[in-house]
Enzyme design. Structure first.
Site, short mmCIF file in Angstrom:
data_model
loop_
_atom_site.label_atom_id
_atom_site.label_comp_id
_atom_site.label_asym_id
_atom_site.label_seq_id
_atom_site.Cartn_x
_atom_site.Cartn_y
_atom_site.Cartn_z
N ARG A 208 38.17 38.87 26.72
CA ARG A 208 37.76 39.71 27.80
C ARG A 208 38.42 40.66 28.02
O ARG A 208 40.01 40.64 27.14
CB ARG A 208 38.13 38.95 28.83
CG ARG A 208 38.61 39.51 30.38
CD ARG A 208 38.22 38.12 31.61
NE ARG A 208 39.15 38.29 32.08
CZ ARG A 208 39.35 37.25 33.05
NH1 ARG A 208 38.52 37.38 33.31
NH2 ARG A 208 40.36 36.87 33.29
N ARG B 2 43.48 29.15 46.32
CA ARG B 2 43.39 28.20 45.72
C ARG B 2 44.07 26.85 45.89
O ARG B 2 43.63 26.26 45.03
CB ARG B 2 44.19 29.22 44.31
CG ARG B 2 43.15 30.61 43.93
CD ARG B 2 44.39 30.28 42.47
NE ARG B 2 44.15 31.10 41.32
CZ ARG B 2 43.75 31.73 40.98
NH1 ARG B 2 43.20 32.45 41.74
NH2 ARG B 2 42.64 32.19 39.94
N LYS C 210 33.81 35.75 39.05
CA LYS C 210 34.37 36.01 40.65
C LYS C 210 34.63 37.78 40.44
O LYS C 210 33.66 38.10 41.17
CB LYS C 210 35.46 34.90 40.86
CG LYS C 210 35.22 34.11 40.61
CD LYS C 210 36.85 33.10 41.51
CE LYS C 210 38.11 33.06 40.86
NZ LYS C 210 38.14 32.81 39.80
N ARG D 43 45.79 27.20 33.40
CA ARG D 43 45.05 27.86 34.14
C ARG D 43 43.86 26.96 34.71
O ARG D 43 43.85 26.92 35.94
CB ARG D 43 44.35 29.62 33.94
CG ARG D 43 45.23 30.51 34.08
CD ARG D 43 45.46 31.82 33.33
NE ARG D 43 44.02 32.80 34.39
CZ ARG D 43 43.35 33.02 32.57
NH1 ARG D 43 44.12 33.01 31.84
NH2 ARG D 43 43.17 33.57 33.24
P1 ADP Z 1 41.02 34.04 36.53
O1 ADP Z 1 39.76 34.29 37.99
O2 ADP Z 1 41.50 35.12 35.57
O3 ADP Z 1 42.61 32.96 36.83
P2 ADP Z 1 43.26 35.87 38.35
O4 ADP Z 1 43.10 37.57 38.81
O5 ADP Z 1 42.57 35.62 39.93
O6 ADP Z 1 42.54 35.07 37.35
O7 ADP Z 1 44.39 34.96 38.19
C1 ADP Z 1 45.44 35.19 37.89
C2 ADP Z 1 46.90 34.37 37.86
O8 ADP Z 1 47.57 35.54 39.76
C3 ADP Z 1 46.75 33.11 38.36
O9 ADP Z 1 46.74 32.42 37.07
C4 ADP Z 1 47.82 32.32 38.88
O10 ADP Z 1 48.87 32.55 38.59
C5 ADP Z 1 47.72 34.14 39.89
N1 ADP Z 1 46.71 34.08 41.49
C6 ADP Z 1 45.79 34.97 42.02
N2 ADP Z 1 45.13 34.44 42.78
C7 ADP Z 1 46.10 33.14 43.67
C8 ADP Z 1 46.25 33.11 44.56
N3 ADP Z 1 45.17 32.85 45.11
N4 ADP Z 1 47.86 31.61 44.31
C9 ADP Z 1 48.26 31.61 43.51
N5 ADP Z 1 48.30 32.03 42.87
C10 ADP Z 1 47.55 33.11 41.78
#
Ligand code: ADP
Ligand code: ZN
Length: 214
Positions: A127, A88, A13, A172
């Site tokens: 990564r 999410r 993404k 995750r």
């Molecule tokens: P990835 O898509 O690689 O898991 P992100 O950088 O999008 O990485 O997210 C990393 C962490 O940040 C998630 O595992 C979560 O803990 C938190 N996070 C990010 N966006 C959200 C969201 N929309 N709602 C809840 N937690 C979030």
């Protein structure tokens, strides 16, 4: 144009969002990046979120909805927004719908990036990311340059994320399947869903997205 990039961790993404920013003058709103920034700034919220993120769990809805609301109120995205990693949960999806409605904006597409689970583990454990510009490296496909300098911005701060380890990744992935994957059906029902094959090369994925967006 406002779009959501939807897919499990490691689906690509962020990489595709960066391309769209460069090519279409859109603004990327990554809740993950915003939470990491809050953490670096040492705010109370950032500290709490940091612990949750390291485990691989989701940060509470109120927190992420709050930071997205703040961004939407302060920014002015001429080319539109790319929501990356948000929403999410179903509650976040409903909240985003309301925020856009209040702004008189539409959601134009939700792009689901489809990938196989077994490649995610490989991609994420290999990564590394440039802290200064966000360029993404991969030990197998795009190794960190020998001089340690980012090819995009020259920074030497190329680092691995603390949650990019196998344990956090399992959590995750579980969060994705339990809390986020229902959004695929939700946006399908709203007739907003477009799926692309996230296993293709970076450029081919970008081409499929371009085709979907027209
Ligand atoms: P990835 O898509 O690689 O898991 P992100 O950088 O999008 O990485 O997210 C990393 C962490 O940040 C998630 O595992 C979560 O803990 C938190 N996070 C990010 N966006 C959200 C969201 N929309 N709602 C809840 N937690 C979030
Ligand atoms: Zn860089």
């Amino acid at each position: 144009m406002n779009i959501i990039l939807l897919g499990p961790p490691g689906a690509g993404k962020g990489t595709q969002a960066r391309k769209l920013v460069d090519e279409r003058n859109m603004v990327q709103l990554s809740t993950g990046d915003m939470l990491r920034e809050a953490r670096r700034n040492g705010t109370e919220m950032g500290k709490k979120a940091g612990e949750i993120m390291d485990r691989g769990d989701l940060v509470p809805d109120e927190v992420v909805i709050g930071i997205i609301r703040e961004q939407l109120e302060n920014d002015n995205a001429g080319g539109g927004y790319i929501f990356d990693g948000f929403p999410r949960t179903l509650a976040q999806a409903d909240a985003l719908g309301r925020l856009l409605l209040d702004m008189g904006e539409n959601l134009d597409a939700v792009i689901e990036m489809q990938v196989d689970d077994d490649v995610l583990v490989d991609r994420i454990t290999a990564r590394a990311t440039c802290k200064d510009c966000g360029e993404v490296y991969n030990d197998n496909t795009k190794p960190i340059p020998a001089d340690g300098k980012c090819t995009n911005c020259g920074s030497t701060k190329i680092e691995r994320r603390p949650d990019d380890n196998e344990d956090s990744l399992r959590t995750r992935l579980m969060a994705y399947y339990k809390q986020t994957s229902p959004l695929v059906g939700y946006y399908y029902a709203k007739d907003d869903l477009k799926s692309v094959n996230g296993l293709a090369s970076m450029d081919d994925v970008a081409a499929s997205i371009a085709k979907v967006l027209g």
